[in-house]
Motif scaffolding. Structure first.
Motif, PDB file in Angstrom:
ATOM      1  N   ASP A   1       0.901  -1.341   0.122  1.00  0.00           N
ATOM      2  CA  ASP A   1      -0.323   0.025   0.272  1.00  0.00           C
ATOM      3  C   ASP A   1       0.709   0.541  -0.039  1.00  0.00           C
ATOM      4  O   ASP A   1       0.825   2.312  -0.682  1.00  0.00           O
ATOM      5  CB  ASP A   1      -0.700   0.016   1.562  1.00  0.00           C
ATOM      6  N   ALA A   2       1.791   1.366   1.029  1.00  0.00           N
ATOM      7  CA  ALA A   2       2.469   2.426   0.457  1.00  0.00           C
ATOM      8  C   ALA A   2       3.799   2.811  -0.859  1.00  0.00           C
ATOM      9  O   ALA A   2       4.237   1.771  -1.678  1.00  0.00           O
ATOM     10  CB  ALA A   2       4.334   2.583   1.636  1.00  0.00           C
ATOM     11  N   PHE A   3       3.698   4.113  -0.731  1.00  0.00           N
ATOM     12  CA  PHE A   3       3.086   5.010  -2.471  1.00  0.00           C
ATOM     13  C   PHE A   3       2.396   4.690  -3.455  1.00  0.00           C
ATOM     14  O   PHE A   3       2.737   4.876  -4.311  1.00  0.00           O
ATOM     15  CB  PHE A   3       4.823   4.245  -2.831  1.00  0.00           C
ATOM     16  N   GLY A   4       1.470   3.958  -2.823  1.00  0.00           N
ATOM     17  CA  GLY A   4       0.134   3.508  -3.623  1.00  0.00           C
ATOM     18  C   GLY A   4      -0.961   4.819  -4.437  1.00  0.00           C
ATOM     19  O   GLY A   4      -0.446   6.169  -3.434  1.00  0.00           O
ATOM     20  N   SER A   5      -2.065   4.674  -5.114  1.00  0.00           N
ATOM     21  CA  SER A   5      -2.533   6.256  -4.794  1.00  0.00           C
ATOM     22  C   SER A   5      -3.822   5.552  -6.026  1.00  0.00           C
ATOM     23  O   SER A   5      -4.204   4.158  -6.398  1.00  0.00           O
ATOM     24  CB  SER A   5      -2.190   6.979  -6.205  1.00  0.00           C
TER      25      SER A   5
ATOM     26  N   LEU B   1      -0.854  13.225  -8.895  1.00  0.00           N
ATOM     27  CA  LEU B   1      -0.014  13.633  -7.483  1.00  0.00           C
ATOM     28  C   LEU B   1      -1.066  13.559  -6.714  1.00  0.00           C
ATOM     29  O   LEU B   1      -0.788  13.362  -5.344  1.00  0.00           O
ATOM     30  CB  LEU B   1       1.039  14.956  -7.618  1.00  0.00           C
ATOM     31  N   TRP B   2      -2.125  14.320  -6.857  1.00  0.00           N
ATOM     32  CA  TRP B   2      -3.497  14.469  -5.720  1.00  0.00           C
ATOM     33  C   TRP B   2      -4.250  13.508  -5.502  1.00  0.00           C
ATOM     34  O   TRP B   2      -4.410  13.082  -4.464  1.00  0.00           O
ATOM     35  CB  TRP B   2      -4.299  15.093  -6.393  1.00  0.00           C
ATOM     36  N   TYR B   3      -4.585  12.104  -6.921  1.00  0.00           N
ATOM     37  CA  TYR B   3      -4.667  11.091  -6.207  1.00  0.00           C
ATOM     38  C   TYR B   3      -3.704  10.121  -4.875  1.00  0.00           C
ATOM     39  O   TYR B   3      -3.830   9.349  -4.042  1.00  0.00           O
ATOM     40  CB  TYR B   3      -4.335  10.271  -7.436  1.00  0.00           C
ATOM     41  N   ALA B   4      -2.198  10.309  -5.375  1.00  0.00           N
ATOM     42  CA  ALA B   4      -1.228  10.034  -4.438  1.00  0.00           C
ATOM     43  C   ALA B   4      -1.996  10.925  -2.959  1.00  0.00           C
ATOM     44  O   ALA B   4      -1.405   9.909  -1.853  1.00  0.00           O
ATOM     45  CB  ALA B   4       0.262   9.741  -4.780  1.00  0.00           C
TER      46      ALA B   4
END
Length: 405
Positions: free
Chosen positions: A171-175, A196-199
């Motif tokens: 999950d980390a660094f996901g979006s 970037l907003w989704y992340a």
């Protein structure tokens, strides 16, 4: 899931590592909670060799046929030697039982995984728990497993393929979001900004409550010599180059709870328009100063995404909450939003509260207690009878100005 909404891709990442990606545009509420009109992607990875194959995570429950079809494009199911379970949430482990029954592999994961898998899926499997820092050698390739608790469940682990310097992060660094591209550096302009907003929104919604564990885990990985060139999350686009450097810096910033300097977010609920008249006063004040303010309003004709609210609130420096008393209590929707903010975003933010009422005020006191007891700095409360906003204009402006002190 609607057949018209099903799409998956198989992409070759290195000479022996593949991405299996499912693009989900039918799930409207991630975890049954967070609005995601942008959709979401599930990423599984397959490492192939002369000794067989390793599958890292699967897809969401209900996608078994599609997953097996995609996997057969790469390997014979009988050649799957290992399944690595980075995280037991069913959007990653949902095909575990199906794959175990078809391939009979050894399942590797955190010691907590065994009981969770047996409970979730009634699966009988050859399970081998991995210790923090334990490694396996597979066809001369060394893979190291690291425990990374609370990113975002206690049993979460990551895998590091050492020769390629590839870190599989779950999950980390996901979006959120559905893209045709594989890598974030394949985007540009508005598409990249949208990613970037989704992340950030994904981080706030999913990992936000455990944000302090981000830095702990990143520092541990660095101390163990983990310096990835490629980061492969289980949701969203893959990271390398400049986007990887940028997201690593953002994760450190978010993990430290650092706000965007000067960012003010106004959230309001209005039943009949009285609150909106108060919001107009605040809007005019910021406009007169040539300052931006992000405003999100819940009214009888507008219902924004709460997942967006939490995404925007996460790195706000100041928050203005404007609502009303309802049934001798705080307006229910504002109570829900305020509760999520206190749980999902960093403490220490400055909060200004404005409340209205018909015959007796309760909302201001309730909101103040909710925020202050959870470590937020309430700079003041202005509460008055609906329709009297002009009489309280100076107090409203004074309250907003106190956010700067």
């Amino acid at each position: 899931m609607d057949d018209n909404m099903m799409e998956y891709n198989v992409s070759k990442l290195t000479s022996n590592l593949y991405l299996l990606r499912f693009k989900d545009t039918s799930t409207k509420y991630f975890e049954g909670l967070w609005e995601i009109p942008e959709g979401i992607m599930y990423n599984s990875y397959v490492y192939t060799s002369n000794e067989g194959a390793i599958v890292f995570d699967t897809w969401k429950m209900g996608l078994g046929n599609e997953f097996l079809e995609a996997l057969r494009n790469i390997v014979d199911l009988r050649d799957v030697r290992y399944i690595v379970v980075h995280h037991m949430e069913p959007d990653h482990s949902g095909i575990l039982k199906t794959l175990v029954e078809k391939a009979d592999p050894i399942v590797l994961g955190h010691p907590l995984v065994k009981n969770m898998a047996e409970s979730f899926y009634s699966v009988s499997m050859k399970f081998r728990p991995v210790k923090d820092g334990e490694e396996i050698v597979f066809d001369d390739e060394k893979i190291i497993f690291y425990h990374t608790p609370w990113l975002h469940w206690p049993e979460t682990i990551m895998s590091y393929i050492t020769s390629w310097k590839i870190l599989l992060t779950c999950d980390a660094f996901g979006s959120y979001g559905v893209f045709k591209e594989v890598w974030a550096d394949e985007l540009s302009g508005e598409d990249y900004e949208r990613y970037l907003w989704y992340a950030k929104k994904y981080f706030a919604n999913v990992i936000g409550i455990h944000y302090e564990w981000v830095v702990k885990n990143l520092e541990k990985l660095v101390s163990r010599g983990v310096t990835p060139n490629l980061v492969l999350p289980s949701h969203g686009l893959l990271l390398r180059g400049d986007p990887l450097d940028y997201m690593y810096k953002k994760y450190k910033s978010w993990g430290h709870g650092e706000p965007e300097q000067g960012k003010t977010l106004l959230i309001y609920t209005s039943m009949y328009g009285f609150v909106e008249r108060t919001v107009k006063i605040i809007r005019e004040y910021f406009s007169g100063l040539n300052q931006d303010i992000d405003m999100i309003g819940f009214t009888d004709s507008n219902r924004p995404s709460i997942s967006d609210v939490i995404g925007k609130a996460f790195d706000a420096e100041n928050i203005i909450l404007v609502s009303a008393t309802y049934d001798a209590d705080l307006y229910p929707l504002m109570k829900h939003i305020a509760s999520l903010i206190t749980r999902k975003t960093p403490r220490g933010k400055k909060v200004a509260i404005i409340a209205q009422y018909g015959w007796g005020g309760k909302a201001g006191k309730i909101l103040e207690e909710m925020m202050s007891t959870q470590g937020f700095k309430v700079v003041g409360v202005v509460e008055f009878k609906a329709g009297e906003e002009e009489r309280y204009r100076d107090k409203i402006i004074g309250l907003i100005e106190s956010l700067k002190k």
